[in-house]
Design a protein around this motif. Structure first.
Motif, PDB file in Angstrom:
ATOM      1  N   ARG A   1     -40.397-121.046  58.193  1.00 60.19           N
ATOM      2  CA  ARG A   1     -40.864-119.946  57.350  1.00 60.19           C
ATOM      3  C   ARG A   1     -40.674-118.600  58.056  1.00 60.19           C
ATOM      4  O   ARG A   1     -40.293-117.610  57.436  1.00 60.19           O
ATOM      5  CB  ARG A   1     -42.339-120.157  56.986  1.00 60.19           C
ATOM      6  CG  ARG A   1     -42.588-121.332  56.045  1.00 60.19           C
ATOM      7  CD  ARG A   1     -43.965-121.256  55.394  1.00 60.19           C
ATOM      8  NE  ARG A   1     -45.045-121.246  56.385  1.00 60.19           N
ATOM      9  CZ  ARG A   1     -45.589-122.345  56.902  1.00 60.19           C
ATOM     10  NH1 ARG A   1     -45.143-123.546  56.529  1.00 60.19           N
ATOM     11  NH2 ARG A   1     -46.591-122.257  57.765  1.00 60.19           N
TER      12      ARG A   1
ATOM     13  N   ARG B   1     -38.393-117.891  60.254  1.00 54.98           N
ATOM     14  CA  ARG B   1     -36.958-117.572  60.204  1.00 54.98           C
ATOM     15  C   ARG B   1     -36.590-116.958  58.861  1.00 54.98           C
ATOM     16  O   ARG B   1     -35.837-115.974  58.795  1.00 54.98           O
ATOM     17  CB  ARG B   1     -36.151-118.851  60.440  1.00 54.98           C
ATOM     18  CG  ARG B   1     -34.643-118.691  60.369  1.00 54.98           C
ATOM     19  CD  ARG B   1     -33.979-120.038  60.629  1.00 54.98           C
ATOM     20  NE  ARG B   1     -32.530-119.960  60.571  1.00 54.98           N
ATOM     21  CZ  ARG B   1     -31.813-120.070  59.470  1.00 54.98           C
ATOM     22  NH1 ARG B   1     -32.434-120.279  58.295  1.00 54.98           N
ATOM     23  NH2 ARG B   1     -30.502-119.998  59.502  1.00 54.98           N
ATOM     24  N   GLY B   2     -37.121-117.532  57.777  1.00 55.97           N
ATOM     25  CA  GLY B   2     -36.842-116.978  56.458  1.00 55.97           C
ATOM     26  C   GLY B   2     -37.351-115.559  56.309  1.00 55.97           C
ATOM     27  O   GLY B   2     -36.663-114.694  55.736  1.00 55.97           O
ATOM     28  N   LEU B   3     -38.529-115.287  56.851  1.00 58.71           N
ATOM     29  CA  LEU B   3     -39.073-113.933  56.774  1.00 58.71           C
ATOM     30  C   LEU B   3     -38.237-112.945  57.586  1.00 58.71           C
ATOM     31  O   LEU B   3     -38.027-111.803  57.163  1.00 58.71           O
ATOM     32  CB  LEU B   3     -40.525-113.926  57.278  1.00 58.71           C
ATOM     33  CG  LEU B   3     -41.560-114.550  56.340  1.00 58.71           C
ATOM     34  CD1 LEU B   3     -42.905-114.663  57.033  1.00 58.71           C
ATOM     35  CD2 LEU B   3     -41.690-113.701  55.074  1.00 58.71           C
TER      36      LEU B   3
ATOM     37  N   LEU C   1     -35.053-113.156  58.152  1.00 60.12           N
ATOM     38  CA  LEU C   1     -33.833-112.899  57.386  1.00 60.12           C
ATOM     39  C   LEU C   1     -34.092-111.913  56.253  1.00 60.12           C
ATOM     40  O   LEU C   1     -33.270-111.026  55.987  1.00 60.12           O
ATOM     41  CB  LEU C   1     -33.283-114.213  56.824  1.00 60.12           C
ATOM     42  CG  LEU C   1     -32.564-115.129  57.816  1.00 60.12           C
ATOM     43  CD1 LEU C   1     -32.238-116.467  57.163  1.00 60.12           C
ATOM     44  CD2 LEU C   1     -31.295-114.471  58.340  1.00 60.12           C
ATOM     45  N   GLU C   2     -35.240-112.051  55.595  1.00 63.37           N
ATOM     46  CA  GLU C   2     -35.571-111.138  54.499  1.00 63.37           C
ATOM     47  C   GLU C   2     -35.827-109.725  55.002  1.00 63.37           C
ATOM     48  O   GLU C   2     -35.515-108.751  54.318  1.00 63.37           O
ATOM     49  CB  GLU C   2     -36.820-111.637  53.768  1.00 63.37           C
ATOM     50  CG  GLU C   2     -36.621-112.918  52.969  1.00 63.37           C
ATOM     51  CD  GLU C   2     -37.927-113.420  52.374  1.00 63.37           C
ATOM     52  OE1 GLU C   2     -38.953-112.700  52.485  1.00 63.37           O
ATOM     53  OE2 GLU C   2     -37.929-114.529  51.801  1.00 63.37           O
ATOM     54  N   ARG C   3     -36.378-109.611  56.204  1.00 62.45           N
ATOM     55  CA  ARG C   3     -36.752-108.306  56.739  1.00 62.45           C
ATOM     56  C   ARG C   3     -35.951-107.968  57.989  1.00 62.45           C
ATOM     57  O   ARG C   3     -36.464-107.423  58.960  1.00 62.45           O
ATOM     58  CB  ARG C   3     -38.252-108.280  57.036  1.00 62.45           C
ATOM     59  CG  ARG C   3     -39.128-108.439  55.784  1.00 62.45           C
ATOM     60  CD  ARG C   3     -40.598-108.276  56.130  1.00 62.45           C
ATOM     61  NE  ARG C   3     -40.868-107.019  56.831  1.00 62.45           N
ATOM     62  CZ  ARG C   3     -42.066-106.664  57.300  1.00 62.45           C
ATOM     63  NH1 ARG C   3     -43.097-107.486  57.133  1.00 62.45           N
ATOM     64  NH2 ARG C   3     -42.242-105.516  57.931  1.00 62.45           N
ATOM     65  N   MET C   4     -34.674-108.289  57.960  1.00 64.92           N
ATOM     66  CA  MET C   4     -33.832-108.107  59.133  1.00 64.92           C
ATOM     67  C   MET C   4     -33.836-106.666  59.632  1.00 64.92           C
ATOM     68  O   MET C   4     -33.871-106.403  60.841  1.00 64.92           O
ATOM     69  CB  MET C   4     -32.398-108.542  58.816  1.00 64.92           C
ATOM     70  CG  MET C   4     -31.449-108.475  59.998  1.00 64.92           C
ATOM     71  SD  MET C   4     -29.811-109.108  59.604  1.00 64.92           S
ATOM     72  CE  MET C   4     -30.171-110.846  59.350  1.00 64.92           C
TER      73      MET C   4
ATOM     74  N   PRO D   1     -38.283-105.762  60.774  1.00 62.85           N
ATOM     75  CA  PRO D   1     -39.020-106.990  61.065  1.00 62.85           C
ATOM     76  C   PRO D   1     -40.476-106.709  61.423  1.00 62.85           C
ATOM     77  O   PRO D   1     -40.816-105.635  61.937  1.00 62.85           O
ATOM     78  CB  PRO D   1     -38.272-107.566  62.263  1.00 62.85           C
ATOM     79  CG  PRO D   1     -37.708-106.358  62.949  1.00 62.85           C
ATOM     80  CD  PRO D   1     -37.338-105.409  61.845  1.00 62.85           C
TER      81      PRO D   1
ATOM     82  N   ARG E   1     -28.570-110.443  63.485  1.00 67.81           N
ATOM     83  CA  ARG E   1     -28.036-109.121  63.162  1.00 67.81           C
ATOM     84  C   ARG E   1     -26.566-109.011  63.548  1.00 67.81           C
ATOM     85  O   ARG E   1     -25.761-108.424  62.818  1.00 67.81           O
ATOM     86  CB  ARG E   1     -28.848-108.038  63.878  1.00 67.81           C
ATOM     87  CG  ARG E   1     -30.205-107.752  63.250  1.00 67.81           C
ATOM     88  CD  ARG E   1     -31.016-106.827  64.131  1.00 67.81           C
ATOM     89  NE  ARG E   1     -32.211-106.341  63.449  1.00 67.81           N
ATOM     90  CZ  ARG E   1     -33.207-105.705  64.054  1.00 67.81           C
ATOM     91  NH1 ARG E   1     -33.154-105.489  65.376  1.00 67.81           N
ATOM     92  NH2 ARG E   1     -34.245-105.287  63.357  1.00 67.81           N
TER      93      ARG E   1
END
Length: 321
Positions: A209, A211-213, A215-218, A221, A258
């Motif tokens: 989870r 990791r998913g967050l 990616l969403e907030r690259m 963060p 990134r």
């Protein structure tokens, strides 16, 4: 077929004209303690008639690679010197005639074992290409992987350099044939099922989870505390679980992600400054520092090679009857 010739900048023919001198070079120790001028050179390019395979030819002296991963396989053939890299909890070394072999999504570093550095050529074939070759020429099924990260096999090392020469010469038939020979031989000598990092239990679920967050907030963060709160665990528990699941702590994994995202934007023709802003690097110099220590060349040189390959391919296509 032979290895790269000794002397000079470490490449021959067309490769010399396409090789980029890397910044930050200077003097290094020579024989008998003398200071000798050294140059770091690298070319990271595409051959359009060999799709899905990145190509690299480089000489590094003082360069070090951050702990990072690749979405592709890495097949690196050492021609001079000794490359060291941390992999699987220990330092590994590959010398002349040896190969450094990295599976996809496997964290590793890179550094020179000796003061004179190392010189090598590398292929980065995509997962589907290696899996397709394996299905056709070996008994391996599914997604194959390399069992050992270092293999001493001078014949295969020469074949890797031959792939690069064929690409330099625009010889699609030879490049494709030799690539298939390289992958087939490596899988027969050193192949097995691709190791899968197990993600189990509450810690694994929290890491996934997180990791998913990320990616969403690259580009923006959260802090480690906020990330842990969001997935329902403590900061140190998340650190342990994330590193166990993905081989890197969250901050290092984010830098790696990134870099991958920036590569995709550069592949699409975006300018480095725009790519830096979109993936969350502070500015272009920030991207330059990390990109060069992950990919091996600055983002401008990386993008330039891709634009040149696209122009060459377009010109060749238009000239065909």
């Amino acid at each position: 077929m032979g290895s790269e010739p000794r002397g000079g900048g470490g490449t021959s023919g067309q490769a010399d004209r396409g090789t980029r001198r890397l910044p930050g070079t200077g003097a290094g120790p020579g024989a008998g303690g003398r200071q000798a001028a050294v140059r770091e050179q690298a070319r990271h390019w595409l051959f359009p008639d060999l799709p899905g395979v990145d190509l690299l030819r480089a000489r590094y002296v003082r360069k070090t690679f951050l702990r990072h991963t690749h979405e592709t396989y890495v097949i690196a053939a050492i021609s001079h010197g000794v490359e060291g890299f941390h992999h699987g909890g220990t330092d590994r070394y590959a010398g002349p005639g040896g190969l450094a072999l990295i599976n996809p999504d496997t964290a590793h570093t890179g550094f020179a074992k000796e003061p004179e550095g190392w010189r090598y050529g590398a292929l980065y074939p995509a997962v589907d290409i290696v899996a397709g070759i394996a299905a056709e020429t070996t008994a391996l099924r599914g997604t194959p992987g390399f069992v050992s990260p270092v293999l001493d096999d001078a014949h295969t090392a020469r074949l890797v350099h031959a792939v690069l020469r064929a690409a330099d010469e625009g010889n699609a038939l030879a490049a494709d044939t030799l690539l298939r020979m390289v992958v087939t031989r490596l899988l027969r000598l050193n192949g097995g099922p691709l190791p899968v990092r197990a993600v189990r239990g509450a810690g694994g679920a929290a890491a996934a989870r997180a990791r998913g967050l990320l990616l969403e907030r690259m580009a923006d963060p959260p802090s480690l505390q906020a990330l842990a709160d969001a997935v329902g665990t403590g900061p140190f528990a998340l650190l342990r679980a994330f590193k166990e699941a993905y081989g890197l702590p969250p901050h290092a994994w984010l830098t790696d992600a990134r870099g991958r995202a920036a590569k995709r934007l550069l592949d699409a023709g975006h300018a480095p400054a725009r790519a830096a802003a979109e993936v969350g690097f502070t500015d272009q110099p920030h991207l330059n520092r990390h990109f060069s220590r992950i990919v091996g060349v600055p983002p401008g040189a990386y993008r330039g090679e891709r634009l040149a390959a696209a122009r060459t391919y377009k010109t060749a296509r238009s000239a065909r009857p």
